[in-house]
Design a protein around this motif. Structure first.
Motif, short mmCIF file in Angstrom:
data_model
loop_
_atom_site.label_atom_id
_atom_site.label_comp_id
_atom_site.label_asym_id
_atom_site.label_seq_id
_atom_site.Cartn_x
_atom_site.Cartn_y
_atom_site.Cartn_z
N VAL A 291 19.70 -24.37 -21.09
CA VAL A 291 20.32 -23.69 -22.02
C VAL A 291 20.55 -22.04 -21.36
N PRO A 292 21.84 -21.79 -21.28
CA PRO A 292 22.23 -20.40 -20.85
C PRO A 292 21.65 -19.27 -21.64
N ASP A 293 21.42 -17.94 -21.18
CA ASP A 293 21.12 -16.90 -22.04
C ASP A 293 22.24 -16.59 -22.92
N SER A 294 21.96 -16.49 -24.06
CA SER A 294 23.00 -16.29 -25.29
C SER A 294 23.66 -15.10 -25.51
N ALA A 295 23.74 -14.28 -24.28
CA ALA A 295 24.48 -12.82 -24.71
C ALA A 295 26.14 -13.19 -24.85
N ALA A 296 26.55 -12.45 -25.75
CA ALA A 296 27.96 -12.39 -26.30
C ALA A 296 28.92 -12.38 -25.08
N GLY A 297 29.80 -13.42 -25.30
CA GLY A 297 30.91 -13.53 -24.19
C GLY A 297 30.59 -13.82 -22.73
N THR A 298 29.74 -14.95 -22.98
CA THR A 298 28.98 -15.54 -21.97
C THR A 298 30.21 -16.41 -21.09
N VAL A 299 30.28 -16.31 -19.84
CA VAL A 299 31.04 -17.03 -18.93
C VAL A 299 30.22 -17.77 -17.99
N LEU A 300 30.26 -19.20 -18.17
CA LEU A 300 29.56 -20.12 -17.49
C LEU A 300 30.43 -21.07 -16.51
N ARG A 301 29.92 -21.58 -15.21
CA ARG A 301 30.46 -22.38 -14.34
C ARG A 301 29.70 -23.60 -14.20
N LEU A 302 30.55 -24.59 -14.18
CA LEU A 302 29.87 -26.13 -13.97
C LEU A 302 30.50 -26.53 -12.74
N THR A 303 29.59 -26.81 -11.55
CA THR A 303 30.00 -27.23 -10.19
C THR A 303 29.83 -28.56 -10.00
N PHE A 304 30.77 -29.47 -9.63
CA PHE A 304 30.31 -30.72 -9.32
C PHE A 304 30.58 -31.00 -7.93
N THR A 305 29.74 -31.58 -7.35
CA THR A 305 29.96 -31.96 -5.91
C THR A 305 30.24 -33.48 -5.72
N THR A 306 31.71 -33.53 -5.62
CA THR A 306 32.17 -34.68 -5.80
C THR A 306 32.36 -35.57 -4.37
N GLU A 307 32.33 -34.69 -3.49
CA GLU A 307 32.31 -35.45 -2.10
C GLU A 307 33.72 -36.13 -1.84
N GLY A 308 34.72 -35.80 -2.67
CA GLY A 308 35.78 -36.74 -2.55
C GLY A 308 36.61 -36.45 -1.33
N PRO A 309 37.58 -37.09 -1.03
CA PRO A 309 38.43 -36.93 0.26
C PRO A 309 39.48 -35.64 0.24
N PHE A 310 39.55 -35.25 -1.12
CA PHE A 310 40.52 -34.17 -1.08
C PHE A 310 39.74 -33.03 -1.89
N PHE A 311 39.16 -33.30 -2.81
CA PHE A 311 38.47 -32.34 -3.48
C PHE A 311 36.82 -32.45 -3.37
N PRO A 312 36.15 -31.61 -2.42
CA PRO A 312 34.85 -31.89 -2.11
C PRO A 312 34.02 -31.45 -3.35
N GLU A 313 34.44 -30.29 -4.19
CA GLU A 313 33.87 -30.03 -5.19
C GLU A 313 34.74 -29.66 -6.21
N VAL A 314 34.34 -29.48 -7.61
CA VAL A 314 35.15 -29.35 -8.47
C VAL A 314 34.50 -28.22 -9.27
N SER A 315 34.88 -26.86 -9.62
CA SER A 315 34.12 -25.90 -10.27
C SER A 315 35.15 -25.66 -11.71
N ILE A 316 34.36 -25.57 -12.66
CA ILE A 316 34.92 -25.16 -13.87
C ILE A 316 34.41 -24.14 -14.62
N VAL A 317 35.27 -23.15 -14.87
CA VAL A 317 34.81 -22.00 -15.34
C VAL A 317 35.35 -21.78 -16.82
N PHE A 318 34.40 -21.43 -17.76
CA PHE A 318 34.76 -21.43 -19.08
C PHE A 318 33.94 -20.24 -20.01
N ASP A 319 34.55 -19.97 -20.95
CA ASP A 319 33.79 -18.93 -21.91
C ASP A 319 32.91 -19.78 -22.98
N VAL A 320 31.82 -19.21 -23.38
CA VAL A 320 30.98 -19.86 -24.54
C VAL A 320 31.09 -18.62 -25.65
#
Length: 105
Positions: A52-81
């Motif tokens: 559970v992230p720190d609940s500070a207002a305006g929190t921006v988080l990033r999920l990084t998936f290590t996909t090891e795919g032929p074109f996308f070795p990783e996918v990063s998703i940045v979002f506000d909560v």
């Protein structure tokens, strides 16, 4: 406090993507990132045990998936909560040459 979960589906096979490493990070006021924790998707492609992230207002988080795919070795998703929201579910639909993400329920 806001909890985060994710689900990875391999759209090429129509099956859950098991064993995908996932990292959750939080953006700091300085612009850098602090890793909060990591996990791997289960047999159903789900990752339910992210910290559970720190609940500070305006929190921006990033999920990084290590996909090891032929074109996308990783996918990063940045979002506000919004700390007033109890939960965010961020699914990733993945194939070897593309991906899509959305806010789930």
């Amino acid at each position: 406090m806001t909890s985060i979960s994710t689900h990875v589906l391999n759209t090429s096979t129509g099956r859950p993507a098991e064993g995908v490493p996932v990292e959750l990070a939080q953006r700091q006021a300085t612009g850098g990132w602090t890793v909060l924790g990591s996990s791997k998707t289960d047999a159903d492609g789900r990752c339910k045990d992210l910290p559970v992230p720190d609940s500070a207002a305006g929190t921006v988080l990033r999920l990084t998936f290590t996909t090891e795919g032929p074109f996308f070795p990783e996918v990063s998703i940045v979002f506000d909560v919004d700390p007033a929201q109890a939960h965010y579910h961020v699914p990733l639909l993945l194939n070897p040459f593309g991906y899509s993400v959305y806010r789930g329920s």
